[in-house]
Design a protein around this motif. Structure first.
Motif, mmCIF file in Angstrom:
data_model
loop_
_atom_site.group_PDB
_atom_site.id
_atom_site.type_symbol
_atom_site.label_atom_id
_atom_site.label_comp_id
_atom_site.label_asym_id
_atom_site.label_seq_id
_atom_site.Cartn_x
_atom_site.Cartn_y
_atom_site.Cartn_z
ATOM 1 N N VAL A 1 0.789 -1.193 0.201
ATOM 2 C CA VAL A 1 0.032 -0.401 -0.218
ATOM 3 C C VAL A 1 1.326 1.386 -0.521
ATOM 4 C CG1 VAL A 1 -2.068 -0.875 0.954
ATOM 5 C CG2 VAL A 1 -0.527 0.201 1.987
ATOM 6 N N THR A 2 0.428 2.040 -0.549
ATOM 7 C CA THR A 2 0.590 3.873 -0.122
ATOM 8 C C THR A 2 -0.006 4.484 0.686
ATOM 9 O OG1 THR A 2 2.809 3.519 -2.121
ATOM 10 C CG2 THR A 2 1.756 5.825 -1.634
ATOM 11 N N ILE A 3 0.164 5.317 0.730
ATOM 12 C CA ILE A 3 -0.229 6.466 1.481
ATOM 13 C C ILE A 3 0.483 7.728 1.252
ATOM 14 C CG2 ILE A 3 -1.125 7.746 3.901
ATOM 15 C CD1 ILE A 3 -1.876 4.969 3.713
ATOM 16 N N ILE A 4 -0.587 8.614 0.383
ATOM 17 C CA ILE A 4 -0.039 10.008 0.092
ATOM 18 C C ILE A 4 -0.426 11.023 0.994
ATOM 19 C CG2 ILE A 4 -0.297 11.885 -1.140
ATOM 20 C CD1 ILE A 4 1.340 9.437 -2.380
ATOM 21 N N GLY A 5 0.374 11.995 2.029
ATOM 22 C CA GLY A 5 -0.424 12.878 3.163
ATOM 23 C C GLY A 5 -0.145 11.308 4.705
ATOM 24 N N LEU A 6 0.531 13.138 5.436
ATOM 25 C CA LEU A 6 0.897 12.112 6.315
ATOM 26 C C LEU A 6 0.483 13.398 7.740
ATOM 27 C CD1 LEU A 6 4.179 10.763 5.641
ATOM 28 C CD2 LEU A 6 2.333 9.353 6.094
ATOM 29 N N ARG B 1 -1.802 13.922 10.813
ATOM 30 C CA ARG B 1 -2.127 13.081 12.232
ATOM 31 C C ARG B 1 -2.452 11.623 11.875
ATOM 32 N NH1 ARG B 1 -3.613 16.341 17.402
ATOM 33 N NH2 ARG B 1 -0.875 17.294 17.925
ATOM 34 N N MET B 2 -3.480 11.674 10.933
ATOM 35 C CA MET B 2 -4.753 10.962 9.869
ATOM 36 C C MET B 2 -4.152 10.335 9.344
ATOM 37 S SD MET B 2 -7.628 9.420 10.891
ATOM 38 C CE MET B 2 -8.404 10.189 11.894
ATOM 39 N N GLY B 3 -3.269 10.814 8.219
ATOM 40 C CA GLY B 3 -2.645 9.682 7.491
ATOM 41 C C GLY B 3 -0.660 8.939 8.134
ATOM 42 N N GLN B 4 -0.625 9.375 9.224
ATOM 43 C CA GLN B 4 0.581 8.980 9.433
ATOM 44 C C GLN B 4 -0.162 7.424 10.474
ATOM 45 O OE1 GLN B 4 3.040 11.069 12.535
ATOM 46 N NE2 GLN B 4 2.644 12.642 11.036
ATOM 47 N N ALA B 5 -1.702 7.556 11.057
ATOM 48 C CA ALA B 5 -2.156 6.442 11.496
ATOM 49 C C ALA B 5 -2.401 5.529 10.541
ATOM 50 C CB ALA B 5 -3.573 7.247 12.631
ATOM 51 N N LEU B 6 -3.329 5.627 10.110
ATOM 52 C CA LEU B 6 -3.118 4.958 8.694
ATOM 53 C C LEU B 6 -2.391 4.215 8.225
ATOM 54 C CD1 LEU B 6 -5.625 7.443 6.252
ATOM 55 C CD2 LEU B 6 -6.570 5.238 7.898
ATOM 56 N N ALA B 7 -0.743 5.141 8.239
ATOM 57 C CA ALA B 7 0.315 4.172 7.706
ATOM 58 C C ALA B 7 0.751 3.121 8.517
ATOM 59 C CB ALA B 7 1.329 4.980 7.012
ATOM 60 N N SER B 8 0.388 3.674 9.453
ATOM 61 C CA SER B 8 0.878 2.740 10.858
ATOM 62 C C SER B 8 -0.061 1.248 11.224
ATOM 63 C CB SER B 8 0.832 3.560 12.351
ATOM 64 O OG SER B 8 1.941 2.742 13.722
ATOM 65 N N ALA B 9 -0.952 2.019 11.276
ATOM 66 C CA ALA B 9 -2.146 0.581 10.911
ATOM 67 C C ALA B 9 -1.619 -0.525 9.592
ATOM 68 C CB ALA B 9 -3.404 1.188 11.011
ATOM 69 N N PHE B 10 -0.896 -0.026 8.768
ATOM 70 C CA PHE B 10 -0.936 -0.492 7.394
ATOM 71 C C PHE B 10 0.185 -1.667 8.523
ATOM 72 C CE2 PHE B 10 -3.424 1.491 4.047
ATOM 73 C CZ PHE B 10 -4.476 0.455 4.280
ATOM 74 N N LEU B 11 1.023 -0.672 8.563
ATOM 75 C CA LEU B 11 2.457 -1.682 9.357
ATOM 76 C C LEU B 11 2.650 -2.865 10.356
ATOM 77 C CD1 LEU B 11 4.619 1.724 9.441
ATOM 78 C CD2 LEU B 11 4.797 -0.735 7.777
ATOM 79 N N TRP C 1 4.355 9.143 1.303
ATOM 80 C CA TRP C 1 4.796 10.580 1.165
ATOM 81 C C TRP C 1 4.076 11.524 1.250
ATOM 82 C CZ3 TRP C 1 3.157 14.622 -1.098
ATOM 83 C CH2 TRP C 1 4.523 15.251 -1.837
ATOM 84 N N ASN C 2 5.081 12.621 1.963
ATOM 85 C CA ASN C 2 4.351 13.926 2.647
ATOM 86 C C ASN C 2 5.524 14.579 2.074
ATOM 87 O OD1 ASN C 2 2.356 14.850 4.303
ATOM 88 N ND2 ASN C 2 4.258 15.397 5.305
ATOM 89 N N ARG C 3 4.380 16.135 2.126
ATOM 90 C CA ARG C 3 5.337 17.463 1.698
ATOM 91 C C ARG C 3 6.865 17.688 2.397
ATOM 92 N NH1 ARG C 3 4.271 20.467 -2.580
ATOM 93 N NH2 ARG C 3 1.995 19.545 -2.163
ATOM 94 N N THR C 4 6.196 17.121 3.551
ATOM 95 C CA THR C 4 7.162 17.217 4.757
ATOM 96 C C THR C 4 7.605 16.283 5.180
ATOM 97 O OG1 THR C 4 6.564 19.595 5.212
ATOM 98 C CG2 THR C 4 7.760 18.358 7.058
ATOM 99 N N ALA C 5 9.287 15.737 4.484
ATOM 100 C CA ALA C 5 9.482 14.469 4.365
ATOM 101 C C ALA C 5 9.290 14.227 6.014
ATOM 102 C CB ALA C 5 10.857 14.703 3.714
ATOM 103 N N SER C 6 9.865 14.630 6.933
ATOM 104 C CA SER C 6 10.101 14.180 8.174
ATOM 105 C C SER C 6 8.858 13.691 9.135
ATOM 106 C CB SER C 6 11.375 15.352 8.975
ATOM 107 O OG SER C 6 10.080 16.447 8.935
ATOM 108 N N LEU D 1 9.935 5.214 2.895
ATOM 109 C CA LEU D 1 9.781 6.656 2.525
ATOM 110 C C LEU D 1 9.921 7.112 1.022
ATOM 111 C CD1 LEU D 1 8.497 9.699 2.766
ATOM 112 C CD2 LEU D 1 10.741 10.604 3.819
ATOM 113 N N ALA D 2 8.800 7.496 0.022
ATOM 114 C CA ALA D 2 9.193 7.601 -1.466
ATOM 115 C C ALA D 2 9.837 8.721 -1.778
ATOM 116 C CB ALA D 2 8.312 7.464 -2.460
#
Length: 294
Positions: A9-14, A16-26, A35-40, A52-53
């Motif tokens: 899966v790929t998550i675009i946008g990190l 708080r919600m995007g981070q939670a989505l990515a963490s759940a998939f992991l 990927w997020n505009r602010t890579a940090s 991180l793409a």
């Protein structure tokens, strides 16, 4: 370590919600690219095993399913509409907040670019993502939803609403209407009781019992709305209006804001003026179903 048999899966946008989505998939074992505009903002996710793409284009190529969770629909269009972005054959699930018109237009936009598109709404706070308490609504072609349902299950309780891409957004705002209405009614009652020295903690269980009891009326009221027949089996709208007047009078007498009950009574008064006073409360759907022009 990620189980590579699980769908990438790929998550675009990190946010708080995007981070939670990515963490759940992991946590569910899905190879996850972010990927997020602010890579940090990806640092913790990378520590958990995400990749991180460097660009949006690279991110899209990494997963068979792409979840978009950005600020708004325009941000999605800006990111995915760039010349170097190829959406052909992609499956996009857009969990960005917006309205039903934006959802339907986004579906056409994505499909014109060769993508499969599902629109969605998250009925949960970030910490609940990945648990059964998180309800994730989806709308769009059922075949596309079913093809990825097992993967999406990692996010919580996933629900398919129908082929109309706008349904998830409509259910979202309908749910918000319920939430704020219940909370505002409770605050109105709490403000009234505080004038007599009753604290919110004391009133809350009583209010919860009332809210649960009223919720039990909804299926019967829904049948009346769907049949456009509103016999006063319990109480007529005129009876309710007399109680509304009492609530307004009591609020004003003890110095509590009466704007909310006045608004409700104004709608009921219009329904009575239209000849519905002898019918049951859900006849007010006629007032809610049309715009008000002052």
């Amino acid at each position: 370590m990620n189980n590579t048999t699980e769908t990438p899966v790929t998550i675009i946008g990190l946010g708080r919600m995007g981070q939670a989505l990515a963490s759940a998939f992991l946590k569910a074992g899905h190879p996850t690219t972010v990927w997020n505009r602010t890579a940090s903002k990806a640092d913790q996710l990378v520590a958990e095993g995400a990749v991180l793409a460097p660009t949006v284009s690279d991110a899209l190529k990494s997963g068979s399913l792409t979840i978009v969770c950005v600020t708004d629909y325009q941000a999605m269009h800006n990111l995915l509409g760039a010349d170097d972005i190829d959406l052909d054959g992609m499956t996009l699930v857009n969990l960005t907040s917006g309205d039903s018109t934006q959802a339907r237009e986004a579906a056409q936009w994505a499909e014109q670019r060769g993508a499969r598109y599902l629109d969605g709404a998250i009925m949960a706070i970030p910490p609940a993502i990945g648990t059964a308490e998180a309800t994730i609504l989806h709308s769009g072609p059922q075949a596309d939803f079913e093809a990825h349902r097992t993967t999406l299950d990692a996010l919580g309780t996933v629900t398919y609403l129908g082929a109309d891409h706008g349904l998830a957004s409509l259910y979202d705002v309908a749910g918000l209407a319920m939430m704020w209405s219940v909370l505002n009614a409770w605050l109105q009652g709490t403000a009234l009781l505080r004038t007599a020295g009753v604290d919110a903690v004391t009133y809350a269980p009583f209010a919860q019992q009332i809210a649960t009891g009223v919720a039990a009326w909804l299926p019967g009221h829904a049948e009346q709305i769907d049949s456009s027949s509103f016999p006063a089996k319990v109480a007529s709208l005129e009876t309710h209006v007399r109680s509304m007047a009492h609530l307004i009078e009591e609020s004003e007498a003890v110095g509590v804001n009466a704007e909310l009950p006045k608004l409700i009574k104004a709608m009921a008064d219009r329904a009575i003026a239209a000849g519905h006073g002898g019918e049951q409360y859900p006849v007010l759907i006629e007032e809610f179903g049309k715009p008000r022009h002052d």
